[in-house]
Design a protein around this motif. Sequence first.
Motif, PDB file in Angstrom:
ATOM      1  N   TYR A 139       0.811  -1.218   0.000  1.00 19.64           N
ATOM      2  CA  TYR A 139       0.000   0.000   0.000  1.00 19.64           C
ATOM      3  C   TYR A 139       0.848   1.275   0.000  1.00 19.64           C
ATOM      4  O   TYR A 139       0.391   2.334   0.410  1.00 19.64           O
ATOM      5  CB  TYR A 139      -0.990   0.005   1.164  1.00 19.64           C
ATOM      6  N   PHE A 140       2.061   1.176  -0.512  1.00 19.42           N
ATOM      7  CA  PHE A 140       2.952   2.329  -0.542  1.00 19.42           C
ATOM      8  C   PHE A 140       2.350   3.506  -1.309  1.00 19.42           C
ATOM      9  O   PHE A 140       2.285   4.620  -0.812  1.00 19.42           O
ATOM     10  CB  PHE A 140       4.304   1.932  -1.157  1.00 19.42           C
ATOM     11  N   THR A 141       1.899   3.258  -2.532  1.00 18.89           N
ATOM     12  CA  THR A 141       1.401   4.365  -3.354  1.00 18.89           C
ATOM     13  C   THR A 141       0.073   4.918  -2.851  1.00 18.89           C
ATOM     14  O   THR A 141      -0.266   6.058  -3.152  1.00 18.89           O
ATOM     15  CB  THR A 141       1.254   3.945  -4.830  1.00 18.89           C
ATOM     16  N   SER A 142      -0.668   4.155  -2.093  1.00 21.60           N
ATOM     17  CA  SER A 142      -1.939   4.683  -1.588  1.00 21.60           C
ATOM     18  C   SER A 142      -1.756   5.537  -0.337  1.00 21.60           C
ATOM     19  O   SER A 142      -2.601   6.376  -0.036  1.00 21.60           O
ATOM     20  CB  SER A 142      -2.923   3.544  -1.316  1.00 21.60           C
ATOM     21  N   LEU A 143      -0.636   5.365   0.394  1.00 14.25           N
ATOM     22  CA  LEU A 143      -0.418   6.138   1.612  1.00 14.25           C
ATOM     23  C   LEU A 143       0.639   7.232   1.489  1.00 14.25           C
ATOM     24  O   LEU A 143       0.639   8.178   2.265  1.00 14.25           O
ATOM     25  CB  LEU A 143      -0.033   5.208   2.767  1.00 14.25           C
ATOM     26  N   CYS A 144       1.534   7.096   0.541  1.00 14.53           N
ATOM     27  CA  CYS A 144       2.604   8.089   0.385  1.00 14.53           C
ATOM     28  C   CYS A 144       2.025   9.406  -0.120  1.00 14.53           C
ATOM     29  O   CYS A 144       1.295   9.444  -1.111  1.00 14.53           O
ATOM     30  CB  CYS A 144       3.657   7.576  -0.596  1.00 14.53           C
ATOM     31  N   THR A 145       2.368  10.483   0.568  1.00  9.57           N
ATOM     32  CA  THR A 145       1.875  11.813   0.182  1.00  9.57           C
ATOM     33  C   THR A 145       2.826  12.512  -0.785  1.00  9.57           C
ATOM     34  O   THR A 145       2.536  13.616  -1.234  1.00  9.57           O
ATOM     35  CB  THR A 145       1.691  12.695   1.421  1.00  9.57           C
ATOM     36  N   ARG A 146       3.968  11.896  -1.071  1.00  8.84           N
ATOM     37  CA  ARG A 146       4.985  12.449  -1.967  1.00  8.84           C
ATOM     38  C   ARG A 146       5.525  13.787  -1.465  1.00  8.84           C
ATOM     39  O   ARG A 146       5.857  14.672  -2.241  1.00  8.84           O
ATOM     40  CB  ARG A 146       4.451  12.578  -3.386  1.00  8.84           C
ATOM     41  N   CYS A 147       5.622  13.911  -0.148  1.00 16.61           N
ATOM     42  CA  CYS A 147       6.090  15.168   0.444  1.00 16.61           C
ATOM     43  C   CYS A 147       7.599  15.354   0.328  1.00 16.61           C
ATOM     44  O   CYS A 147       8.100  16.471   0.412  1.00 16.61           O
ATOM     45  CB  CYS A 147       5.674  15.239   1.912  1.00 16.61           C
ATOM     46  N   GLY A 148       8.342  14.266   0.191  1.00 14.98           N
ATOM     47  CA  GLY A 148       9.793  14.353   0.053  1.00 14.98           C
ATOM     48  C   GLY A 148      10.551  14.356   1.368  1.00 14.98           C
ATOM     49  O   GLY A 148      11.772  14.502   1.369  1.00 14.98           O
ATOM     50  N   ALA A 149       9.865  14.189   2.483  1.00 21.47           N
ATOM     51  CA  ALA A 149      10.536  14.210   3.783  1.00 21.47           C
ATOM     52  C   ALA A 149      11.556  13.083   3.903  1.00 21.47           C
ATOM     53  O   ALA A 149      12.632  13.264   4.473  1.00 21.47           O
ATOM     54  CB  ALA A 149       9.522  14.119   4.916  1.00 21.47           C
ATOM     55  N   CYS A 150      11.232  11.923   3.346  1.00 19.80           N
ATOM     56  CA  CYS A 150      12.171  10.793   3.418  1.00 19.80           C
ATOM     57  C   CYS A 150      13.440  11.098   2.634  1.00 19.80           C
ATOM     58  O   CYS A 150      14.545  10.803   3.086  1.00 19.80           O
ATOM     59  CB  CYS A 150      11.505   9.504   2.941  1.00 19.80           C
ATOM     60  N   ALA A 151      13.295  11.678   1.469  1.00 16.79           N
ATOM     61  CA  ALA A 151      14.460  12.012   0.638  1.00 16.79           C
ATOM     62  C   ALA A 151      15.311  13.083   1.303  1.00 16.79           C
ATOM     63  O   ALA A 151      16.545  13.015   1.274  1.00 16.79           O
ATOM     64  CB  ALA A 151      14.015  12.470  -0.746  1.00 16.79           C
TER      65      ALA A 151
END
Length: 171
Positions: A34-46
């Motif tokens: 369920y990665f793509t359904s929960l990831c907000t693509r905020c970039g905090a991890c990067a």
Amino acid sequence: MADDAIDRGRRGFLRGRPASGPAPIHPPWSRPDYFTSLCTRCGACADACPEAILRPGDGGYPEVDFTRGECSFCGACADACAAPIFDRTAIPWALRATVTDDCLSVRRVVCRSCQDACPEGAIRFQPAPGGAAHARIDEFACTGCGACVAACPAGAVTLDHQTGSPAHAVR
């Protein structure tokens, strides 16, 4: 849209590109179901990654780029994410290195860059008839960190998703 999963075949067709190719590698401990359904693509991890190996991929989802370096499994990406995407109790991922026939050693050029870069000692070269040495991956020792990918001058080392691979903890 109820299901936010990316249909790579449709996306490739609409962009005029074939849908073939390996699945993207998302950050360690991320849950692919369920990665793509929960990831907000905020970039905090990067932004949190001290190795700077995370970059925006297809659709803006973070993907690991091992040509930039290896994953140290520090967990900064998981700690920085506010979404419940990461499961630090599981193994980071089921990735294993593979070496293609583009390897310089197969072409009888002495090169042991991937072996030298591997912190786990999972890559060894086995002599073969005719003088060429072939890289062998110890699947029990390989953590999928990607150190070998960046070190290979021929681009012959890749990391692939494995099913049924040995489950082991990263030290």
